[in-house]
Write an enzyme that holds these catalytic residues in place. Structure first.
Site, PDB file in Angstrom:
ATOM      1  N   PHE A 145       0.861  -1.188   0.000  1.00 34.57           N
ATOM      2  CA  PHE A 145       0.000   0.000   0.000  1.00 34.57           C
ATOM      3  C   PHE A 145       0.891   1.228   0.000  1.00 34.57           C
ATOM      4  CE2 PHE A 145      -2.474   3.538   1.365  1.00 34.57           C
ATOM      5  CZ  PHE A 145      -3.647   3.372   0.658  1.00 34.57           C
ATOM      6  N   ASP A 230       9.491   2.809   1.742  1.00 36.31           N
ATOM      7  CA  ASP A 230       8.318   3.616   2.089  1.00 36.31           C
ATOM      8  C   ASP A 230       8.102   3.474   3.596  1.00 36.31           C
ATOM      9  OD1 ASP A 230       5.856   4.665   2.658  1.00 36.31           O
ATOM     10  OD2 ASP A 230       4.844   3.826   0.897  1.00 36.31           O
ATOM     11  N   LYS A 259       2.909  11.159   6.927  1.00 39.73           N
ATOM     12  CA  LYS A 259       2.101  10.973   8.133  1.00 39.73           C
ATOM     13  C   LYS A 259       2.626  11.725   9.355  1.00 39.73           C
ATOM     14  CE  LYS A 259       0.042   6.588   6.700  1.00 39.73           C
ATOM     15  NZ  LYS A 259      -1.275   7.000   6.227  1.00 39.73           N
TER      16      LYS A 259
HETATM   17  C1  PLP Z   1       3.084   2.879   3.572  1.00 40.29           C
HETATM   18  C2  PLP Z   1       2.207   3.971   3.039  1.00 40.29           C
HETATM   19  N1  PLP Z   1       2.582   4.639   1.946  1.00 40.29           N
HETATM   20  C3  PLP Z   1       1.835   5.634   1.444  1.00 40.29           C
HETATM   21  C4  PLP Z   1       0.632   5.991   2.015  1.00 40.29           C
HETATM   22  C5  PLP Z   1      -0.188   7.097   1.397  1.00 40.29           C
HETATM   23  O1  PLP Z   1      -0.174   8.233   2.201  1.00 40.29           O
HETATM   24  P1  PLP Z   1      -1.277   9.379   2.000  1.00 40.29           P
HETATM   25  O2  PLP Z   1      -2.591   8.813   2.429  1.00 40.29           O
HETATM   26  O3  PLP Z   1      -0.814  10.504   2.857  1.00 40.29           O
HETATM   27  O4  PLP Z   1      -1.260   9.737   0.538  1.00 40.29           O
HETATM   28  C6  PLP Z   1       0.198   5.312   3.145  1.00 40.29           C
HETATM   29  C7  PLP Z   1      -1.093   5.651   3.781  1.00 40.29           C
HETATM   30  O5  PLP Z   1      -1.678   4.896   4.517  1.00 40.29           O
HETATM   31  C8  PLP Z   1       0.998   4.273   3.671  1.00 40.29           C
HETATM   32  O6  PLP Z   1       0.627   3.575   4.760  1.00 40.29           O
END
Ligand code: PLP
Length: 402
Positions: A145, A230, A259
């Site tokens: 994700f 990530d 976040k």
């Molecule tokens: C590992 C990871 N990458 C990217 C994102 C995407 O972040 P955003 O919702 O701020 O676009 C999330 C969101 O849950 C995430 O958990």
């Protein structure tokens, strides 16, 4: 829900009436919060065990973060990157130092930072590695994700996230998470990056087998491929270390952060990497009106300051040990499995008992907020300011509903 929620049903219905149904929130209408606790419009208090999917690692309205935001609001809020502002360099330097990298590129949301990493990796592939034009591939993991943009959902393996949003962006290969042989087989001369979550959050807090991340690091170094971690959800103290990669002493080529970087106040994301990588971008090739704005930089600088004390990483490690011990005792008593690191747990409820959604509704009735994922899994990720007694109480509520 319990009878004393008087205003909540109408407020939930009103919200449903006026928005697209791209979420299925629990029927809790929050109006104020402090630390690890939130209060709804009926005055009921809940222990927040989701913490905005880790965007609230430092709790709601952390006094130092709120003070920094207030002070900045009274001075300067937005300039665009057409000009430099006086908070910009400080933030980039502080974050670069925290990451041990040369450069930082600030954006706003997590998905934008992932997009940034993808663009940088592709450009690095063409300009530095010498991959033939438009042939770059990026290897990602099943169950990933990384956000919701059309390119990112192109390599999602979750039908809900992906179906009906094609045509999809090419250039991605998907391999099973945690399988080093499959990853090795997928890497070839066109590969510019391996993009992974060091722990898969949305998938249910999946920790890869020991040795996997160091193996990915070694493979990437050997094959001249960028390791892009990530750490949007796993980073910034959540797992008991600054980055989840730290648990295995792994340093990726690019950190993707978001976040908690915004302190639960503003959306702040960033990519951090060395000059050889981030240095490939030239003016006009990438940007964002709001990325790196003064308010965001001030708050995020303060966030980095909190992390530099090490206090939050320590709390997460110590309290996380307690959380995992308490949850572990419920395995075989309504729980099938518990995974995670630090103050982050994926908890598989026995589906014969109830769904994850039902579990979260019952927890909410008892004053604990958590979020289900993929059927019968719930995620617990309380703010790192939570007290040990509060954690113990939250697990008691879970035991009670089981
Ligand atoms: C590992 C990871 N990458 C990217 C994102 C995407 O972040 P955003 O919702 O701020 O676009 C999330 C969101 O849950 C995430 O958990």
């Amino acid at each position: 829900m319990v009878d004393d929620l008087v205003r909540t049903p109408a407020a939930v219905a009103d919200a449903e009436r006026w928005t697209a149904h791209n979420y299925h929130p629990l029927p809790v209408v929050i109006s104020s919060a402090e630390g690890a606790w939130v209060t709804d419009i009926d005055g009921k208090r809940y222990l927040d065990c989701l913490a905005g999917y880790s965007a609230l690692n430092f709790g709601h309205r952390h006094p130092a973060l709120i003070a920094a935001a207030h002070a900045q609001l009274d001075r300067l809020t937005l300039t665009s990157r057409a000009f430099v502002h006086d908070q910009f360099a400080t933030f980039c330097r502080e974050l670069a130092e925290l990451c041990g990298k040369d450069l930082v590129l600030p954006m706003n949301t997590g998905a934008e930072a992932v997009e940034t990493a993808i663009k940088v990796a592709r450009k690095w592939g063409y300009k530095v590695k010498g991959v033939p034009h438009d042939k770059a591939t990026i290897v990602v993991a099943e169950g990933n994700f990384h956000g919701r943009t059309t390119t990112i959902v192109s390599f999602s393996t979750d039908p809900d996230a992906r179906a009906d949003f094609g045509p999809y962006t090419p250039g991605f290969k998907v391999v099973p998470y945690g399988d080093l042989d499959a990853l090795t087989a997928a890497v070839d001369e066109t590969t510019v990056a391996v993009l992974l979550e060091p722990i898969q959050g949305e998938q249910g807090v999946i920790v890869p087998p020991e040795g996997y991340l160091p193996g990915v690091r070694a493979l990437c170094t050997e094959q001249n491929v960028l390791f892009v971690a990530d750490e949007i959800q796993s980073g910034l103290g959540r797992t008991g270390t600054t980055f989840a990669c730290d648990h295995e002493g792994v340093v990726p080529d690019m950190y993707v952060l978001g976040k908690a970087l915004g302190g639960g106040i503003v959306p702040v994301s960033a990519v951090a990497a060395d000059k050889e990588v981030l240095g490939v971008l030239r003016p006009g090739e990438h940007g964002s009106t709001f990325g790196g704005n003064p308010l965001a930089c001030t708050v995020a600088t303060e966030v980095v300051g909190l992390l530099k004390t090490g206090e939050y990483q320590r709390r997460s490690a110590e309290l996380g040990a307690r959380l995992h011990a308490d949850l572990g005792a419920l395995v075989g008593h309504g729980l099938l499995a518990v995974r995670g690191r630090g103050l982050w747990a994926g908890v598989d409820i026995d589906p014969a008992l109830m769904t994850g959604r039902t579990a979260c509704e019952r927890l909410a009735e008892r004053g604990v907020l958590a979020k289900d994922t993929h059927g019968s899994t719930i995620r617990l990720a309380p703010p790192l300011v939570v007290e040990e007694s509060e954690l113990g109480w939250a697990v008691e509520q879970l035991a009670a509903i089981l």
